[in-house]
Scaffold this motif. Structure first.
Motif, short mmCIF file in Angstrom:
data_model
loop_
_atom_site.label_atom_id
_atom_site.label_comp_id
_atom_site.label_asym_id
_atom_site.label_seq_id
_atom_site.Cartn_x
_atom_site.Cartn_y
_atom_site.Cartn_z
N SER A 25 0.84 -1.19 0.00
CA SER A 25 0.00 0.00 0.00
C SER A 25 0.87 1.23 0.00
O SER A 25 1.98 1.23 0.54
CB SER A 25 -0.90 0.01 1.24
OG SER A 25 -1.74 -1.12 1.25
N GLU A 69 -6.96 0.45 0.95
CA GLU A 69 -7.71 -0.30 -0.07
C GLU A 69 -9.11 0.29 -0.24
O GLU A 69 -9.63 0.41 -1.35
CB GLU A 69 -7.81 -1.78 0.32
CG GLU A 69 -6.52 -2.57 0.18
CD GLU A 69 -5.56 -2.31 1.33
OE1 GLU A 69 -5.95 -1.60 2.28
OE2 GLU A 69 -4.43 -2.81 1.28
N LEU A 96 -8.91 3.65 -2.20
CA LEU A 96 -8.73 3.50 -3.65
C LEU A 96 -10.04 3.18 -4.37
O LEU A 96 -10.14 3.35 -5.58
CB LEU A 96 -7.70 2.40 -3.95
CG LEU A 96 -6.26 2.71 -3.52
CD1 LEU A 96 -5.36 1.52 -3.74
CD2 LEU A 96 -5.73 3.92 -4.28
N GLN A 97 -11.06 2.74 -3.63
CA GLN A 97 -12.35 2.43 -4.25
C GLN A 97 -13.29 3.63 -4.26
O GLN A 97 -14.38 3.57 -4.82
CB GLN A 97 -13.03 1.27 -3.48
CG GLN A 97 -12.22 -0.01 -3.44
CD GLN A 97 -11.89 -0.54 -4.83
OE1 GLN A 97 -12.75 -0.52 -5.71
NE2 GLN A 97 -10.65 -0.98 -5.01
N ILE A 141 -6.26 10.42 -5.07
CA ILE A 141 -6.67 9.02 -5.22
C ILE A 141 -6.39 8.55 -6.64
O ILE A 141 -5.92 7.43 -6.88
CB ILE A 141 -8.16 8.86 -4.87
CG1 ILE A 141 -8.37 9.13 -3.38
CG2 ILE A 141 -8.66 7.46 -5.22
CD1 ILE A 141 -9.83 9.13 -2.96
N LEU A 142 -6.64 9.44 -7.61
CA LEU A 142 -6.35 9.11 -9.01
C LEU A 142 -4.87 8.80 -9.19
O LEU A 142 -4.49 7.85 -9.88
CB LEU A 142 -6.79 10.26 -9.91
CG LEU A 142 -6.49 10.10 -11.41
CD1 LEU A 142 -7.28 8.93 -11.98
CD2 LEU A 142 -6.84 11.38 -12.16
N LYS A 199 -3.80 5.38 -7.73
CA LYS A 199 -4.22 4.18 -8.46
C LYS A 199 -3.16 3.72 -9.46
O LYS A 199 -3.14 2.57 -9.87
CB LYS A 199 -5.55 4.45 -9.18
CG LYS A 199 -6.74 4.53 -8.22
CD LYS A 199 -8.04 4.77 -8.95
CE LYS A 199 -9.21 4.81 -7.97
NZ LYS A 199 -10.50 5.05 -8.66
N ASP A 200 -2.32 4.63 -9.86
CA ASP A 200 -1.22 4.26 -10.76
C ASP A 200 0.05 4.23 -9.93
O ASP A 200 0.68 5.23 -9.68
CB ASP A 200 -1.11 5.29 -11.90
CG ASP A 200 -0.05 4.89 -12.92
OD1 ASP A 200 0.63 3.88 -12.70
OD2 ASP A 200 0.08 5.60 -13.92
N GLN A 201 0.43 3.04 -9.47
CA GLN A 201 1.55 2.93 -8.53
C GLN A 201 2.85 3.47 -9.11
O GLN A 201 3.64 4.10 -8.41
CB GLN A 201 1.75 1.45 -8.13
CG GLN A 201 0.62 0.88 -7.30
CD GLN A 201 0.59 1.50 -5.92
OE1 GLN A 201 1.64 1.73 -5.32
NE2 GLN A 201 -0.58 1.79 -5.41
#
Length: 980
Positions: free
Chosen positions: A907, A937, A940-941, A965-966, A969-971
């Protein structure tokens, strides 16, 4: 002097006859140093030569205090920490009231270079008591505490200061007091939070509520209440609790139910005595029963009508009951001067209207042959109608001759439908007449340009000498309807007519009516239209006029075209539309005088600054601290001038002569400027022991902090207006040949009107709260994040380098006080700039504003815009607000600088609160927790609607969290943006 021996005597004596103020009901105390009545057990660090505890018996009570007085020792760092203070679960904001004394450094016989007159308050949160474990790094600074006006309670005199510790979220906290070289004694520390006490307002009960910031961190917290017994409200009652524990702005008042009347904060039925009633939900008093009603019992909601009296469905229950009307009076019929088959009925209003004004009439018609009467049926027509007539007359038509008619007129009011009784008047009449002939056709006999000859025929044979005709005609306009407003009327003996005096090529509308010998009017003929012939030669004249007009128009167009070409041939491109200026235009006229060029710096101070006597200055409160000393808010009252709020910069005791000259040099600079967007120097104090610089007071403080405190609350138009003020001030300085060298949002001050002013005209100071803000070189300190590359590399400071800094200020303003280049080190910033990296557009930044930033950051300083160009462009944007609607591209993965996403569990962050703190949104930690969002987690939803539902309302905050958050989502994109 032996300070260790004398300081106990100094502070013990003030305990005698000590009296403390009682607490208010709205203050809930978490810690009270005086009321504890025993050993406090507070932790001191270091153990030796720091804070000491003293005790004194006063009126049989043992009181404790803490004191320290190491003014002759250097580099003092003495800490006093409280015991663990349990926090109320909803109290995120607590108040710390301190009663203390600080001894004036000038009162010591020995001259101490390290003596201070302030100490610091710190706070640290924890979920459990950590005992005697102590680490300075766990604490965050709350405020610098300085002696204010001395207050007297009983025979005791001391300073009283109250500070606020905000954004508390854990189970408890510690407070700590840091001494850095003052002679100070703390007599009382009281920690409390505020509540809005349980109350009843407007018949709505509200529970006791902790006074904390509401949704979106606003100063008001909405509280929902409930109506008291026997009261109700359409909207749920609400009220707002302020952070100071005051109830304000009640919404949705409750009102007593029907039959109940308000008495103080209750609704009671026994107030409505017999003969009184209350029909609706309201806070009005009970009313006596109205006319024509039975008396009611106690607590009645209505009074019933007497027999024979009624209320209409639309009548209010508070109104009187009504009776039926009496019949209409003097019903008559008239046929004189009426057309064939018509008569007029008229009557007078009834003598008794039943106490109502809504009287209407119905007319019923029957035709009788012999003794048999039948309804007239639909053939008979009524004007205006035969039911619900408000007038006292009606015209009846389409009646047949030689028949007897009976008309009945009924008077009605609003309650007539509730009774079977009727109020009617009846009249009978007979019609006898000769039916007049009617015109059956009309034709055109002959026409010319100015006359028309017509003829028509009648429906039946008759003696022509007994029939007369009425002819009406009018000119018909092109856009007019078939009927005309004004007719010419002719009465004729024959069925022919020749009409002259008409207009050529014109359409006329004709109507003919036949009149019987009794002057009764027959039916109209079918309307006909006829037109006159054109006048001879008119067509040729019109064509000639059109041709002549075309030639004239062509000549005019040719002349205008030639003039335009001649004008364009003499027009040259002017410089007023040029956006950038040449490097030669960057050289302003020299008007600013460097005070360091004076052999004696004091001469410059006397030349450019006014001397103020200290007796005209009143210090009120410490508002900041710097390298040279504290900054106070105060009052300047000079004889003959209006009293004014001012900021007072002081020079701390133990200064060197060079420090004094550096301190006053800023006043020598400010004194040369006079502009509404430059901080105004009121004067200096140099002829007395304590040197001071007096400037105008700016209520909202530094721009960067103000923007952070109001993140997302201001529109782009307002932000651009702020930038416009800064640009105006910098244009003035540039015209004066002054280079600021440290233009940053922290050095812009904001007043109560949100007007921005450039301040801080001495780069030699150390940025106390931002140790990484400067980068040390052989030539002194440079604020790397705000400085142009040529100034960093070659120390080449010009107005063009100030333009680069202004671009960074623009970014700070549009990003609501975000730190430029985020958490990058100074070396990383320099490398990124040299590799052509530029700060990305802030969120919701207008494209035109960001393009101006990029122009300010051009590598070639000669191509950057001047402040005059910047000011001109900002003025154009403000005059055309639509130009700010186009938003620059925004990439959250770059524009919101995120920490590394690498973690042991994969995470990005160990907790939701850690993530929120990284994007400066930690004030919403409780919102996420209460909504059950406790893991990354779950974060991210989330979607934008989910974020809004948990209480994030400010558009700027909503977008910052959503964009973060956007990016999460792209680690891969959340790793460090720059490879340094």
């Amino acid at each position: 002097m032996d300070y260790r021996r004398t300081k106990r005597i100094l502070f013990f004596n003030v305990f005698m006859n000590c009296v403390f103020i009682s607490l208010q009901d709205k203050e809930k105390v978490l810690l009270d140093m005086v009321e504890s009545g025993g050993e406090l057990g507070w932790l001191t660090w270091p153990d030796q030569n720091g804070w000491e505890i003293a005790q004194q018996a006063v009126n049989g009570t043992l009181l404790y205090s803490y004191f320290v007085c190491n003014v002759e020792a250097r580099e003092q760092d003495n800490w006093l920490r409280t015991t663990f203070i349990q926090r109320h679960p909803t109290a995120t904001r607590v108040f710390v009231e301190m009663r203390f004394l600080v001894r004036d450094c000038n009162s010591f016989n020995a001259h101490s270079l390290t003596c201070k007159e302030t100490f610091n308050l710190y706070a640290s949160e924890a979920d459990a008591d950590i005992g005697t474990s102590f680490r300075k790094g766990q604490f965050r600074k709350v405020a610098t505490i300085a002696p204010d006006e001395i207050s007297r309670v009983g025979n005791m005199r001391f300073n009283i200061e109250t500070k606020v510790v905000e954004n508390l979220s854990r189970k408890g906290f510690y407070l700590a007091f840091q001494d850095i070289g003052a002679c100070v004694a703390i007599y009382s520390v009281r920690v409390y939070y505020k509540t809005c006490p349980a109350t009843v307002k407007s018949l709505a009960a509200f529970p006791e509520t902790v006074a904390v910031a509401g949704v979106e961190n606003q100063a008001l917290r909405e509280v929902v209440g409930a109506c008291v017994e026997n009261a109700e409200s359409e909207d749920q009652p609400r009220i707002y609790c302020t952070v100071d524990g005051e109830w304000v702005v009640p919404v949705g008042h409750c009102q007593c139910s029907p039959g109940y009347e308000a008495v103080d904060d209750t609704c009671q039925a026994d107030v409505c005595k017999p003969g009184f009633f209350k029909a609706s939900v309201s806070n009005e008093a009970c009313e006596p029963c109205p006319k024509n009603t039975h008396p009611s019992g106690p607590g009645a909601v209505s009074c019933p009508c007497l027999e024979g009296f009624y209320r209409a469905p639309e009548d209010p229950m508070t109104g009187a009951c009504s009776g039926l009307p009496s019949p209409p009076k003097t019903l008559t019929s008239t046929t004189a001067q009426m057309a064939i088959g018509k008569l007029e009925l008229s009557w007078s209003p009834p003598g008794d209207t039943g106490g109502r004004s809504d009287i209407t009439y119905n007319v019923v018609c029957e035709r009788c042959e012999g003794s048999v009467c039948l309804p007239c049926g639909d053939k008979v027509r009524y004007e205006p109608s035969n039911i619900d007539i408000k007038e006292t007359s009606v015209i009846v038509s389409e009646l047949e001759p030689h028949l007897n008619y009976t008309f009945t007129v009924e008077a009605r009011n609003g309650v007539s439908q509730l009774s079977s009784q009727r109020a009617t008047s009846t009249i009978s009449t007979a019609l006898h007449y000769t039916d007049p002939p009617s015109v059956t056709g009309m034709r055109l006999v002959e026409r010319s340009a100015k006359s028309l000859s017509l003829s028509w025929s009648v429906s039946r044979r008759a003696n022509p000498s007994t029939i007369h005709y009425k002819l009406m005609y009018c000119k018909k306009e092109k856009d007019e309807a078939k009927t005309c407003k004004t007719f010419t009327v002719l009465f004729l003996e024959k069925n022919t007519a020749e009409i002259g005096g008409l207009s050529p090529s014109t359409v006329y509308l004709f109507q003919v009516q036949a009149l019987s010998p009794e002057s009764k009017v027959g039916s109209n003929s079918v309307e006909e239209e006829f037109s006159t012939l054109p006048e001879v030669g008119s067509t040729a004249v019109i064509l000639g006029a059109v041709a002549g007009g075309g030639v004239i128009l062509l000549i005019v167009l040719v002349v205008l075209l030639l003039r335009k070409r001649r004008k364009n041939s003499h027009t040259r491109q002017g410089p007023e539309d040029a956006y950038f200026s040449s490097s030669e235009q960057l050289k302003p006229l020299k008007t600013y005088v460097d005070p360091h060029t004076y052999e004696d710096p004091n001469t410059a101070v006397l030349k450019f600054a006014s001397e103020i006597h200290p007796s005209h200055i009143t210090k009120q409160k410490v508002i900041g601290a710097g390298e040279f000393g504290e900054v106070f808010r105060g009052i300047l009252k000079v004889p003959g001038r209006k009293e004014a709020a001012v900021a007072i910069k002081t020079l701390k005791p133990g200064y060197t002569e060079k420090q004094r000259q550096d301190f006053l040099s800023e006043a020598s600079i400010m004194g040369q400027f006079s502009h509404q967007n430059i901080i105004r120097l009121e004067g200096v104090v140099t002829k007395f022991k304590h040197a001071m610089i007096i400037t105008e007071y700016m209520e909202n403080g530094a721009l960067d902090k103000y923007l952070r405190d109001h993140d997302g609350e201001m529109l782009s138009f307002q932000l651009v207006g702020m930038l416009r003020g800064i640009a105006a001030g910098m244009k003035y300085l540039s015209d004066m040949s002054y280079v600021h060298r440290d233009l940053a949002a922290r050095n812009i001050l904001v007043n109560s009107n949100l007007e921005c002013k450039v301040s801080d005209f001495g780069l030699s100071r150390v940025l106390e709260d931002d140790p990484e803000g400067t980068y040390t070189t052989s030539g002194g300190k440079i604020p790397i994040r705000w400085t142009a590359p040529e100034a960093i590399a070659y120390r080449k400071f010009t107005s063009a380098s100030d333009v680069w800094s202004f671009g960074i200020v623009m970014w700070e303003v549009m990003a609501f006080g975000e730190r430029p280049y985020w958490d990058m080190s100074n070396h990383e910033v320099m490398k990124a700039i040299n590799e052509a990296f530029r700060l990305p557009a802030p969120m919701d930044c207008p494209s035109a504003v960001y393009q101006l930033m990029l122009q300010c950051w051009l590598q070639d300083r000669s191509k950057r815009p001047r402040f005059q160009d910047i000011l001109s462009l900002l003025d154009k944007l403000l005059k055309s607000p639509d130009s700010l609607k186009t938003i620059a591209d925004f990439d959250p993965r770059v524009s919101i600088r995120l920490p590394s996403t690498s973690g042991s569990d994969g995470s990005p962050f160990r907790s939701v609160s850690e993530w929120l703190e990284s994007i400066k949104m930690s004030q919403y930690s409780e919102n996420f927790s209460m909504a059950g969002i406790v893991s990354m987690e779950q974060v991210l939803q989330m979607k934008s609607e989910d974020i809004r539902n948990i209480g994030v309302r400010l558009p700027g905050h909503l977008k910052r969290i959503a964009y973060s958050i956007l990016g999460l989502k792209d680690q891969t994109s959340t790793l460090s943006v720059f490879a340094v």
